[in-house]
Design an enzyme around this catalytic site. Structure first.
Site, PDB file in Angstrom:
ATOM      1  N   PHE A  64       0.840  -1.196   0.000  1.00 18.41           N
ATOM      2  CA  PHE A  64       0.000   0.000   0.000  1.00 18.41           C
ATOM      3  C   PHE A  64       0.874   1.245   0.000  1.00 18.41           C
ATOM      4  O   PHE A  64       1.867   1.313   0.721  1.00 18.41           O
ATOM      5  CB  PHE A  64      -0.865   0.052   1.264  1.00 18.41           C
ATOM      6  CG  PHE A  64      -1.683  -1.186   1.516  1.00 18.41           C
ATOM      7  CD1 PHE A  64      -2.985  -1.288   1.037  1.00 18.41           C
ATOM      8  CD2 PHE A  64      -1.156  -2.247   2.245  1.00 18.41           C
ATOM      9  CE1 PHE A  64      -3.743  -2.425   1.277  1.00 18.41           C
ATOM     10  CE2 PHE A  64      -1.903  -3.385   2.501  1.00 18.41           C
ATOM     11  CZ  PHE A  64      -3.207  -3.476   2.012  1.00 18.41           C
ATOM     12  N   CYS A  65       0.477   2.223  -0.791  1.00 15.20           N
ATOM     13  CA  CYS A  65       1.065   3.557  -0.726  1.00 15.20           C
ATOM     14  C   CYS A  65      -0.048   4.536  -1.079  1.00 15.20           C
ATOM     15  O   CYS A  65      -1.223   4.161  -1.017  1.00 15.20           O
ATOM     16  CB  CYS A  65       2.291   3.690  -1.638  1.00 15.20           C
ATOM     17  SG  CYS A  65       2.003   3.495  -3.398  1.00 15.20           S
ATOM     18  N   GLY A  66       0.275   5.748  -1.436  1.00 15.42           N
ATOM     19  CA  GLY A  66      -0.770   6.716  -1.740  1.00 15.42           C
ATOM     20  C   GLY A  66      -1.643   6.306  -2.916  1.00 15.42           C
ATOM     21  O   GLY A  66      -2.861   6.369  -2.853  1.00 15.42           O
TER      22      GLY A  66
END
Length: 156
Positions: A64-66
C-alpha cells in the site's frame, strides 16, 4: 497462506485495517512496515516484501502507498516478481489467475477501506491455474532473464 504486507506512511491506516481483515480470514500476516505514520520512502518496503517472496518466506504480498503505483513499480524491479496494481475485485482475481502476480498493490488515496478488504479477499481466494496464461508469463520471465544477462554483460 503466509501473506506479507507493507506500506508507506500515506497508507499506514489502510494497511493496518486490511492486515487485521486478512488475519480474520485465517491467513498468517507478516508486516514489513511501516509501523507508524512517520514519513518513510516506499521502495525499501517494496524491495523487502518482494525479496521475502523470492526466498519463500511468504507466499504472496499486498503493498500500500498513496496510489499503489509506486509500490508496484518498485516491487517489479525485483527480478522474478510480478506485482499488479488493483483497485477492484475483478483486477485482483485476474492478477492471480491470468498473471500469477505474487504481489498486488493498492492506493490509500484511491480506494476505501471496505473496498480494499474485498480486493484483498478476491486476490487471496484464487490460485493460478496455468493454461494459456502460463505461456504468456513464461515469455515475460524469459525477457526478464535476457535483460538481466544483457545487463550483466554490458560491462564486459
Amino acid at each position: 497462506m503466509r501473506i506479507a504486507v507493507g506500506a508507506d506512511h500515506n497508507a499506514f491506516d489502510l494497511k493496518e485495517s486490511v492486515k487485521a481483515y486478512i488475519t480474520s480470514l485465517g491467513h498468517e500476516v507478516v508486516d514489513y512496515g511501516c509501523y507508524s505514520k512517520d514519513e518513510i520512502d516506499y521502495p525499501g518496503v517494496a524491495f523487502k516484501v518482494a525479496g521475502e517472496i523470492n526466498n519463500g518466506t511468504v507466499e504472496r504480498g499486498i503493498l500500500f502507498c498513496g496510489t499503489g503505483i509506486g509500490m508496484a513499480i518498485a516491487a517489479n524491479k525485483v527480478p522474478g516478481i510480478r506485482a499488479a496494481q488493483c483497485h477492484d475485485v475483478y483486477s485482483a482475481e485476474r492478477a492471480q489467475l491470468s498473471n500469477n502476480a505474487q504481489i498486488i498493490t493498492m492506493g490509500a488515496k484511491v480506494i476505501g477501506e471496505e473496498a480494499a478488504k474485498k480486493v484483498a479477499k478476491a486476490y487471496l481466494n484464487v490460485t493460478f491455474q496455468g493454461g494459456n496464461s502460463a505461456r504468456k508469463i513464461d515469455q515475460i520471465m524469459e525477457k526478464e532473464s535476457e535483460n538481466l544477462i544483457q545487463g550483466a554483460n554490458a560491462g564486459c
